[in-house]
Motif scaffolding. Structure first.
Motif, PDB file in Angstrom:
ATOM      1  N   VAL A 100      18.139  -0.440 -13.134  1.00  0.00           N
ATOM      2  CA  VAL A 100      18.893  -1.464 -12.393  1.00  0.00           C
ATOM      3  C   VAL A 100      17.955  -2.358 -11.585  1.00  0.00           C
ATOM      4  O   VAL A 100      18.185  -3.568 -11.445  1.00  0.00           O
ATOM      5  N   TRP A 109      23.796  -6.399 -14.169  1.00  0.00           N
ATOM      6  CA  TRP A 109      23.254  -5.998 -12.873  1.00  0.00           C
ATOM      7  C   TRP A 109      24.351  -6.013 -11.799  1.00  0.00           C
ATOM      8  O   TRP A 109      24.476  -5.080 -11.003  1.00  0.00           O
ATOM      9  N   VAL A 281      17.934   5.798 -10.044  1.00  0.00           N
ATOM     10  CA  VAL A 281      17.809   6.402  -8.712  1.00  0.00           C
ATOM     11  C   VAL A 281      16.675   7.426  -8.681  1.00  0.00           C
ATOM     12  O   VAL A 281      15.952   7.536  -7.691  1.00  0.00           O
ATOM     13  N   ALA A 285      14.305   6.430  -5.810  1.00  0.00           N
ATOM     14  CA  ALA A 285      14.405   7.239  -4.590  1.00  0.00           C
ATOM     15  C   ALA A 285      13.189   8.144  -4.425  1.00  0.00           C
ATOM     16  O   ALA A 285      12.677   8.303  -3.318  1.00  0.00           O
ATOM     17  N   THR A 288       9.439   6.322  -3.585  1.00  0.00           N
ATOM     18  CA  THR A 288       9.419   5.630  -2.297  1.00  0.00           C
ATOM     19  C   THR A 288       9.456   6.631  -1.138  1.00  0.00           C
ATOM     20  O   THR A 288       8.658   6.526  -0.200  1.00  0.00           O
ATOM     21  N   THR A 289      10.351   7.607  -1.230  1.00  0.00           N
ATOM     22  CA  THR A 289      10.456   8.554  -0.104  1.00  0.00           C
ATOM     23  C   THR A 289       9.229   9.481  -0.060  1.00  0.00           C
ATOM     24  O   THR A 289       8.770   9.836   1.022  1.00  0.00           O
ATOM     25  N   PRO A 348       6.231   1.573   1.494  1.00  0.00           N
ATOM     26  CA  PRO A 348       5.809   2.088   0.174  1.00  0.00           C
ATOM     27  C   PRO A 348       5.646   1.013  -0.906  1.00  0.00           C
ATOM     28  O   PRO A 348       4.866   1.182  -1.821  1.00  0.00           O
ATOM     29  N   LEU A 349       6.402  -0.099  -0.782  1.00  0.00           N
ATOM     30  CA  LEU A 349       6.295  -1.174  -1.786  1.00  0.00           C
ATOM     31  C   LEU A 349       5.798  -2.428  -1.066  1.00  0.00           C
ATOM     32  O   LEU A 349       6.605  -3.196  -0.529  1.00  0.00           O
ATOM     33  N   ARG A 355      10.329 -10.967  -7.706  1.00  0.00           N
ATOM     34  CA  ARG A 355      11.513 -11.782  -8.020  1.00  0.00           C
ATOM     35  C   ARG A 355      11.124 -12.858  -9.043  1.00  0.00           C
ATOM     36  O   ARG A 355       9.936 -13.129  -9.227  1.00  0.00           O
ATOM     37  N   ARG A 420      18.987  -8.547  -3.525  1.00  0.00           N
ATOM     38  CA  ARG A 420      18.349  -7.434  -4.229  1.00  0.00           C
ATOM     39  C   ARG A 420      17.780  -6.420  -3.235  1.00  0.00           C
ATOM     40  O   ARG A 420      16.992  -5.550  -3.623  1.00  0.00           O
ATOM     41  N   CYS A 422      17.159  -3.151  -1.135  1.00  0.00           N
ATOM     42  CA  CYS A 422      17.340  -1.775  -1.612  1.00  0.00           C
ATOM     43  C   CYS A 422      18.777  -1.313  -1.363  1.00  0.00           C
ATOM     44  O   CYS A 422      19.246  -1.272  -0.224  1.00  0.00           O
ATOM     45  N   ILE A 427      20.648   6.064   2.178  1.00  0.00           N
ATOM     46  CA  ILE A 427      20.343   7.434   1.730  1.00  0.00           C
ATOM     47  C   ILE A 427      18.868   7.737   1.989  1.00  0.00           C
ATOM     48  O   ILE A 427      18.510   8.793   2.527  1.00  0.00           O
ATOM     49  N   GLY A 428      18.006   6.779   1.634  1.00  0.00           N
ATOM     50  CA  GLY A 428      16.568   6.965   1.881  1.00  0.00           C
ATOM     51  C   GLY A 428      16.320   7.208   3.361  1.00  0.00           C
ATOM     52  O   GLY A 428      15.602   8.131   3.757  1.00  0.00           O
ATOM     53  N   ILE A 432      14.679  10.647   5.028  1.00  0.00           N
ATOM     54  CA  ILE A 432      13.398  10.584   5.751  1.00  0.00           C
ATOM     55  C   ILE A 432      13.584  11.041   7.198  1.00  0.00           C
ATOM     56  O   ILE A 432      12.823  11.837   7.727  1.00  0.00           O
TER      57      ILE A 432
HETATM   58  C1  HEM Z   1      11.712   4.923   1.688  1.00  0.00           C
HETATM   59  C2  HEM Z   1      12.687   4.774   0.833  1.00  0.00           C
HETATM   60  C3  HEM Z   1      12.902   3.519   0.028  1.00  0.00           C
HETATM   61  C4  HEM Z   1      12.253   2.316   0.086  1.00  0.00           C
HETATM   62  C5  HEM Z   1      11.105   1.906   0.994  1.00  0.00           C
HETATM   63  C6  HEM Z   1      12.871   1.455  -0.903  1.00  0.00           C
HETATM   64  C7  HEM Z   1      12.504   0.142  -1.125  1.00  0.00           C
HETATM   65  C8  HEM Z   1      13.088  -0.682  -2.062  1.00  0.00           C
HETATM   66  C9  HEM Z   1      12.710  -2.046  -2.281  1.00  0.00           C
HETATM   67  C10 HEM Z   1      11.632  -2.801  -1.501  1.00  0.00           C
HETATM   68  C11 HEM Z   1      13.479  -2.543  -3.279  1.00  0.00           C
HETATM   69  C12 HEM Z   1      13.436  -3.960  -3.846  1.00  0.00           C
HETATM   70  C13 HEM Z   1      14.097  -4.903  -2.856  1.00  0.00           C
HETATM   71  C14 HEM Z   1      13.890  -6.372  -3.147  1.00  0.00           C
HETATM   72  O1  HEM Z   1      13.702  -6.786  -4.282  1.00  0.00           O
HETATM   73  O2  HEM Z   1      13.936  -7.146  -2.174  1.00  0.00           O
HETATM   74  C15 HEM Z   1      14.364  -1.464  -3.702  1.00  0.00           C
HETATM   75  C16 HEM Z   1      15.304  -1.584  -4.701  1.00  0.00           C
HETATM   76  C17 HEM Z   1      16.133  -0.554  -5.073  1.00  0.00           C
HETATM   77  N1  HEM Z   1      16.239   0.682  -4.491  1.00  0.00           N
HETATM   78 FE1  HEM Z   1      15.134   1.377  -2.950  1.00  0.00          FE
HETATM   79  N2  HEM Z   1      13.858   2.144  -1.531  1.00  0.00           N
HETATM   80  C18 HEM Z   1      13.927   3.413  -0.998  1.00  0.00           C
HETATM   81  C19 HEM Z   1      14.818   4.413  -1.342  1.00  0.00           C
HETATM   82  C20 HEM Z   1      15.811   4.293  -2.274  1.00  0.00           C
HETATM   83  C21 HEM Z   1      16.802   5.298  -2.555  1.00  0.00           C
HETATM   84  C22 HEM Z   1      16.910   6.642  -1.821  1.00  0.00           C
HETATM   85  C23 HEM Z   1      17.586   4.822  -3.561  1.00  0.00           C
HETATM   86  C24 HEM Z   1      18.796   5.434  -4.223  1.00  0.00           C
HETATM   87  C25 HEM Z   1      19.626   6.257  -3.674  1.00  0.00           C
HETATM   88  C26 HEM Z   1      17.092   3.494  -3.905  1.00  0.00           C
HETATM   89  C27 HEM Z   1      17.622   2.686  -4.883  1.00  0.00           C
HETATM   90  C28 HEM Z   1      17.198   1.395  -5.160  1.00  0.00           C
HETATM   91  C29 HEM Z   1      17.756   0.579  -6.222  1.00  0.00           C
HETATM   92  C30 HEM Z   1      18.852   0.982  -7.206  1.00  0.00           C
HETATM   93  C31 HEM Z   1      17.093  -0.652  -6.163  1.00  0.00           C
HETATM   94  C32 HEM Z   1      17.319  -1.873  -7.046  1.00  0.00           C
HETATM   95  C33 HEM Z   1      18.175  -2.881  -6.323  1.00  0.00           C
HETATM   96  C34 HEM Z   1      18.405  -4.157  -7.127  1.00  0.00           C
HETATM   97  O3  HEM Z   1      17.507  -4.621  -7.829  1.00  0.00           O
HETATM   98  O4  HEM Z   1      19.512  -4.689  -7.019  1.00  0.00           O
HETATM   99  N3  HEM Z   1      16.029   3.208  -3.104  1.00  0.00           N
HETATM  100  N4  HEM Z   1      14.109  -0.351  -2.934  1.00  0.00           N
END
Ligand code: HEM
Length: 493
Positions: A100, A109, A281, A285, A288-289, A348-349, A355, A420, A422, A427-428, A432
């Motif tokens: 996704v 999406w 996920v 998940a 990153t965590t 982490p990212l 984009r 977009r 997160c 949950i994250g 943490i």
């Molecule tokens: C420390 C924990 C986490 C960090 C730092 C993080 C960070 C991010 C970032 C930076 C993005 C992209 C955002 C953007 O394009 O602006 C992202 C996307 C995403 N994250 Fe996380 N995330 C974390 C934990 C999680 C967890 C626990 C889940 C699921 C339960 C998750 C599911 C997703 C999904 C599905 C996307 C795609 C969203 C999209 O493209 O619409 N993330 N995350």
């Protein structure tokens, strides 16, 4: 000629944002930093005196954003044209197109994102609390029994939560076939995605070369990644399906979907979307965590005074009589400030996720062509000395007012921007936070000792792997804080 044609096609003669001058044909291929990219783009910003930068690779445009002001304008206010992801042909070869996070900004999406929001928004995310509590407490037991394996305990925690919540699948060991396949596919896939890692993205026709042709190494690696990816998707999916059929399923996103499918029937679209979300996920998940919680251990060793203050606050609330619960969170402002500070200093990212623009655009007189890849340098924004003086130090006080209460700087940029952002951030965040609170309440984190009892130094270096930034491997010690703490870890409930 191609360049001339592209120039003539442009609707405007406005210049691209500043950046290194591209060479004929290859563009800026040789200018792109291979290590410490976020820092290097900050240097570009100083060199070209701009927070918006442009570079080119084989005719593709790359836009780097170094400031929050520009990120807010483009990614939030102009979200309509900045919410796509770059199309990476390799992802299809790897079998990653159902992820996704990498989907194009289209109907598929939007549908997946809606299901994610229904399940992961703040009030829905509380349903994962009991699972998070159970897994964090299992980790405490691991730290008590074999503190030297803290990396493995941490990895297991952060993999077992998504696997249980998505599939009801219990990860008993890191040797689990699904975990091994996921690790290997990321390692191999990541090696091809690194700059200079392959030619498949540059010459897409290469993907039609059969894997047995001598020299088609990238093609062979891609085929292996696909095979591993299939295993990562199929093993837990089959498990969830069979557990529903056997009547042994525990609630999870996928098993709930199968329950509904077998009871009343569901659309193919929904079934596929849930499968894609669950698979996404795991990757989104876990890594990153793991990255953030590993940084937490490192910073606790390096900043013992911060560790002590957080422990004192937890002790005042719990008095070592019980372990922390998610409901304690609003009563621990210093710990909350520490969470915000870690997400700032150790995102982490560092470029969130890239984009792509869906229309031509202009900012401050500069031209941003349709189809550009946009890299928001969130690391630079979070190390902005004007906003965060002494930006490399860990100072939770930045997020507190004079009375020790949280200030209003509660936006966690490490989770990204706009449409977009997160979708799993709540949950994250609770995983943490609970892990930090629980480990600090029971253990002192310090330097590991060598055979002469001296501290083993920890280097400050970080490693980049694809889009992730991880603390380089290090050793540290976990010492149980008291007999009360030991009893709590051994009898957590
Ligand atoms: C420390 C924990 C986490 C960090 C730092 C993080 C960070 C991010 C970032 C930076 C993005 C992209 C955002 C953007 O394009 O602006 C992202 C996307 C995403 N994250 Fe996380 N995330 C974390 C934990 C999680 C967890 C626990 C889940 C699921 C339960 C998750 C599911 C997703 C999904 C599905 C996307 C795609 C969203 C999209 O493209 O619409 N993330 N995350």
């Amino acid at each position: 000629l191609r360049k001339l044609a592209a120039f003539l096609r442009r609707r405007s003669s406005a210049p691209y944002p500043p950046g290194p001058i591209p060479k004929p044909l290859i563009g800026n291929v040789l200018d792109f930093p291979l290590v410490n990219a976020p820092e290097k783009y900050l240097e570009w910003g100083q060199k070209y005196n701009s927070d918006l930068l442009h570079a080119e690779v084989f005719g593709k445009h790359i836009i780097v954003i170094n400031s929050l002001k520009i990120a807010d304008e483009l990614l939030e206010r102009r979200a309509k044209i900045y919410s796509d992801r770059p199309k990476i042909p390799l992802f299809e070869l790897f079998g990653w197109q159902g992820n996704v996070a990498s989907m194009q900004y289209k109907e598929e999406w939007k549908y997946c994102r809606r299901i994610c929001q229904q399940n992961f928004r703040p009030d829905a995310a509380t349903k994962y609390w009991p699972l998070q509590v159970q897994k964090v407490r299992a980790m405490l037991g691991g730290l008590l029994n074999s503190p030297e394996d803290f990396d493995a305990h941490n990895k297991k925690l952060n993999i077992s939560i998504p696997m249980a919540s998505m599939y009801g699948y219990e990860v008993d060991s890191l040797e689990d076939p699904c975990v091994l396949a996921a690790d290997e596919s990321l390692l191999l896939g990541g090696s091809l995605l690194l700059p200079g890692g392959n030619f498949l993205d540059i010459i897409p026709a290469l993907k039609y070369v059969p894997p047995w042709v001598p020299g088609a190494k990238s093609v062979q690696i891609a085929a292996k990644v696909r095979e591993l990816t299939e295993a990562v998707q199929t093993i837990p999916l089959e498990f969830a399906k069979n557990s529903v059929l056997n009547g042994t399923a525990s609630p999870s996103l996928v098993s709930d979907m199968f329950e509904e499918k077998f009871r009343t029937g569901i659309s193919k679209e929904k079934e596929k979307a849930v499968e894609n979300i669950a698979y996404t996920v795991y990757g989104a998940a876990a890594d990153t965590t793991i990255s953030l919680t590993t940084s937490f251990f490192y910073y606790m060793v390096k900043f013992p005074e911060v560790q002590k203050k957080a422990q004192a606050e937890i002790d005042r609330l719990l008095g070592m009589k019980r372990l922390p619960e998610p409901e304690d969170r609003p009563h621990l402002p210093y710990l909350e400030a520490l969470y915000r500070e870690l997400m700032r200093v150790a995102a982490p990212l560092p470029f969130v996720l890239p984009r792509a623009t869906t229309e031509d655009d202009y900012y401050d007189g500069y031209y941003i062509p349709k189809g550009s890849t946009v890299l928001p340098n969130v690391w630079a924004m979070l190390h902005d000395e004007e906003r965060y003086p002494d930006a490399f130090a860990l100072k939770p006080e930045r997020f507190l007012d004079e009375s020790g209460q949280l200030n209003d700087d509660d936006r966690i940029l490490a989770y990204g921007f706009g449409r977009r952002i997160c979708v799993g951030r709540h949950i994250g965040s609770s995983t943490i936070w609970l892990m930090m609170a629980s480990v600090l309440s029971c253990f002192d984190i310090g330097y590991a000792k060598d055979e002469n009892g001296n501290d083993i130094e920890i280097k400050d270096d970080y490693e980049e792997f694809g889009v992730f930034r991880h603390k380089a491997k290090f050793q540290c010690s976990f010492t149980i804080r008291s007999e009360d703490a030991r009893r709590l870890v051994m009898n957590p409930n």
